[in-house]
Design an enzyme around this catalytic site. Sequence first.
Site, PDB file in Angstrom:
ATOM      1  N   SER A 161      69.269   6.038  -8.026  1.00  0.00           N
ATOM      2  CA  SER A 161      69.291   5.902  -6.571  1.00  0.00           C
ATOM      3  C   SER A 161      69.228   7.274  -5.914  1.00  0.00           C
ATOM      4  O   SER A 161      69.725   8.266  -6.465  1.00  0.00           O
ATOM      5  CB  SER A 161      70.598   5.214  -6.160  1.00  0.00           C
ATOM      6  OG  SER A 161      70.794   5.325  -4.776  1.00  0.00           O
ATOM      7  N   TYR A 174      79.425   5.221  -6.345  1.00  0.00           N
ATOM      8  CA  TYR A 174      78.059   4.748  -6.619  1.00  0.00           C
ATOM      9  C   TYR A 174      77.137   5.920  -6.971  1.00  0.00           C
ATOM     10  O   TYR A 174      76.344   5.846  -7.918  1.00  0.00           O
ATOM     11  CB  TYR A 174      77.584   4.010  -5.371  1.00  0.00           C
ATOM     12  CG  TYR A 174      76.191   3.437  -5.427  1.00  0.00           C
ATOM     13  CD1 TYR A 174      75.930   2.239  -6.084  1.00  0.00           C
ATOM     14  CD2 TYR A 174      75.135   4.074  -4.781  1.00  0.00           C
ATOM     15  CE1 TYR A 174      74.649   1.705  -6.104  1.00  0.00           C
ATOM     16  CE2 TYR A 174      73.863   3.546  -4.792  1.00  0.00           C
ATOM     17  CZ  TYR A 174      73.622   2.356  -5.456  1.00  0.00           C
ATOM     18  OH  TYR A 174      72.356   1.840  -5.474  1.00  0.00           O
ATOM     19  N   LYS A 178      75.071   6.522 -10.366  1.00  0.00           N
ATOM     20  CA  LYS A 178      73.608   6.595 -10.364  1.00  0.00           C
ATOM     21  C   LYS A 178      73.107   7.948 -10.890  1.00  0.00           C
ATOM     22  O   LYS A 178      72.041   8.021 -11.512  1.00  0.00           O
ATOM     23  CB  LYS A 178      73.068   6.324  -8.962  1.00  0.00           C
ATOM     24  CG  LYS A 178      73.235   4.866  -8.506  1.00  0.00           C
ATOM     25  CD  LYS A 178      72.616   3.889  -9.480  1.00  0.00           C
ATOM     26  CE  LYS A 178      72.297   2.545  -8.861  1.00  0.00           C
ATOM     27  NZ  LYS A 178      71.841   1.566  -9.885  1.00  0.00           N
TER      28      LYS A 178
HETATM   29  P1  NAI Z   1      71.407  -7.040  -5.103  1.00  0.00           P
HETATM   30  O1  NAI Z   1      72.853  -7.081  -4.771  1.00  0.00           O
HETATM   31  O2  NAI Z   1      70.505  -8.013  -4.461  1.00  0.00           O
HETATM   32  O3  NAI Z   1      71.174  -7.173  -6.674  1.00  0.00           O
HETATM   33  C1  NAI Z   1      72.113  -6.799  -7.652  1.00  0.00           C
HETATM   34  C2  NAI Z   1      72.250  -7.957  -8.614  1.00  0.00           C
HETATM   35  O4  NAI Z   1      73.096  -7.559  -9.706  1.00  0.00           O
HETATM   36  C3  NAI Z   1      72.896  -9.179  -7.958  1.00  0.00           C
HETATM   37  O5  NAI Z   1      72.095 -10.317  -8.164  1.00  0.00           O
HETATM   38  C4  NAI Z   1      74.238  -9.268  -8.666  1.00  0.00           C
HETATM   39  O6  NAI Z   1      74.739 -10.604  -8.771  1.00  0.00           O
HETATM   40  C5  NAI Z   1      73.950  -8.648 -10.018  1.00  0.00           C
HETATM   41  N1  NAI Z   1      75.152  -8.146 -10.678  1.00  0.00           N
HETATM   42  C6  NAI Z   1      76.181  -7.477 -10.110  1.00  0.00           C
HETATM   43  N2  NAI Z   1      77.108  -7.190 -11.027  1.00  0.00           N
HETATM   44  C7  NAI Z   1      76.648  -7.659 -12.217  1.00  0.00           C
HETATM   45  C8  NAI Z   1      77.162  -7.643 -13.540  1.00  0.00           C
HETATM   46  N3  NAI Z   1      78.354  -7.084 -13.824  1.00  0.00           N
HETATM   47  N4  NAI Z   1      76.437  -8.213 -14.532  1.00  0.00           N
HETATM   48  C9  NAI Z   1      75.248  -8.807 -14.248  1.00  0.00           C
HETATM   49  N5  NAI Z   1      74.728  -8.869 -13.014  1.00  0.00           N
HETATM   50  C10 NAI Z   1      75.413  -8.289 -12.003  1.00  0.00           C
HETATM   51  O7  NAI Z   1      70.910  -5.544  -4.794  1.00  0.00           O
HETATM   52  P2  NAI Z   1      69.502  -4.821  -5.045  1.00  0.00           P
HETATM   53  O8  NAI Z   1      69.239  -4.000  -3.868  1.00  0.00           O
HETATM   54  O9  NAI Z   1      68.497  -5.783  -5.511  1.00  0.00           O
HETATM   55  O10 NAI Z   1      69.897  -3.803  -6.224  1.00  0.00           O
HETATM   56  C11 NAI Z   1      69.280  -3.793  -7.508  1.00  0.00           C
HETATM   57  C12 NAI Z   1      69.499  -2.432  -8.130  1.00  0.00           C
HETATM   58  O11 NAI Z   1      68.785  -1.451  -7.362  1.00  0.00           O
HETATM   59  C13 NAI Z   1      70.950  -1.980  -8.164  1.00  0.00           C
HETATM   60  O12 NAI Z   1      71.196  -1.271  -9.348  1.00  0.00           O
HETATM   61  C14 NAI Z   1      71.041  -1.049  -6.976  1.00  0.00           C
HETATM   62  O13 NAI Z   1      72.098  -0.130  -7.098  1.00  0.00           O
HETATM   63  C15 NAI Z   1      69.685  -0.404  -7.042  1.00  0.00           C
HETATM   64  N6  NAI Z   1      69.263   0.247  -5.817  1.00  0.00           N
HETATM   65  C16 NAI Z   1      68.927  -0.497  -4.727  1.00  0.00           C
HETATM   66  C17 NAI Z   1      68.491   0.143  -3.567  1.00  0.00           C
HETATM   67  C18 NAI Z   1      68.012  -0.603  -2.385  1.00  0.00           C
HETATM   68  O14 NAI Z   1      67.490   0.056  -1.459  1.00  0.00           O
HETATM   69  N7  NAI Z   1      68.133  -1.912  -2.306  1.00  0.00           N
HETATM   70  C19 NAI Z   1      68.490   1.617  -3.488  1.00  0.00           C
HETATM   71  C20 NAI Z   1      68.807   2.289  -4.707  1.00  0.00           C
HETATM   72  C21 NAI Z   1      69.195   1.608  -5.824  1.00  0.00           C
END
Ligand code: NAI
Length: 289
Positions: A161, A174, A178
């Site tokens: 990130s 976080y 990251k």
């Molecule tokens: P999101 O919250 O929609 O997706 C994260 C998913 O991970 C969720 O479906 C959640 O239920 C699942 N999850 C959480 N803890 C878990 C665990 N212990 N075991 C299995 N599954 C688990 O958020 P998003 O935005 O789709 O994030 C996806 C990745 O991208 C994350 O790693 C986030 O940190 C990263 N990210 C996202 C950014 C953005 O702009 N949306 C920016 C930088 C990084």
Amino acid sequence: MLGSWGDMKMGLLAGKVAVVTGSGGGIGRCHALALAKEGASVVVNDVGGDRSGSGAGKSMADKVVDEIKSMDRQAVANYDSVATMEGGRRIVKTALEAFGQLDILVNNAGILRDKTLLKMDEAMWDAVIAVHLKGTFACTHAAATVMKDQGRGGRIINTSSTSGLLGMFGQSNYAAAKAGIAGFTRVCALELTKYDISVNAIVPIAKTRMTEDLPRYADLKEGELDPSHISPVVVFLASDLGKDISGKFFLIRGPHISAMEIKTTEGVKKNGMWTPKEIAANIDKIMGW
Ligand code: NAI
């Protein structure tokens, strides 16, 4: 012959098996759909909790599995948390039991527990480090062990990130996780190259439940920064098209894709030791200002 209907139907990942952690929603769901579209069989892992990592449920992963099956592709759900070694092993075992092999791991699962440093407590720190950093280690360890034994190489794509690589107010837990994933990615790339396993990281920027309430996302047009923009890079890295790339970081913001790297400035040199006053006098050159 490339471009025939048969090739298009088979896709870039025909015969491959992928695990995508946290793929019950957001960016992970887009990865799972994109990998499946290119012919991979997919393990859709998700604990099904909320943005902070509280709660659990099967419906998020199940829904994405149904979506993939409706595309006439193969998928199976797994509901384990990535945050333990046992969880990582069970997620990988799900792939082996359902499809007999594992070729691609996308470490995507994540949670947020934002607070400024002085308000951050131990539980907030530990939960975020556990899911992102330990979860990436746990799944990578289990997957790379299998990939090495299979002897056919593999592809691992982690999720870092800008918060970790550049900094973001209120996210010391976080950002630490990251940035840790970034260091982990570089070392795994060095260590696993001899097994033909590539390890890269994406740095996504997308509108999901994780980011939708940020003020800077308020004025976005419909579809702008849709998470589906992120997944073509993952498919590229997972396929033979990206096989020679390892240890790299891809920043993706909508249709803008770039690489991120740590740069060293030209700096200053002298014979002998610098004094603090001389360092002050040369600070512009040292910093590259
Ligand atoms: P999101 O919250 O929609 O997706 C994260 C998913 O991970 C969720 O479906 C959640 O239920 C699942 N999850 C959480 N803890 C878990 C665990 N212990 N075991 C299995 N599954 C688990 O958020 P998003 O935005 O789709 O994030 C996806 C990745 O991208 C994350 O790693 C986030 O940190 C990263 N990210 C996202 C950014 C953005 O702009 N949306 C920016 C930088 C990084």
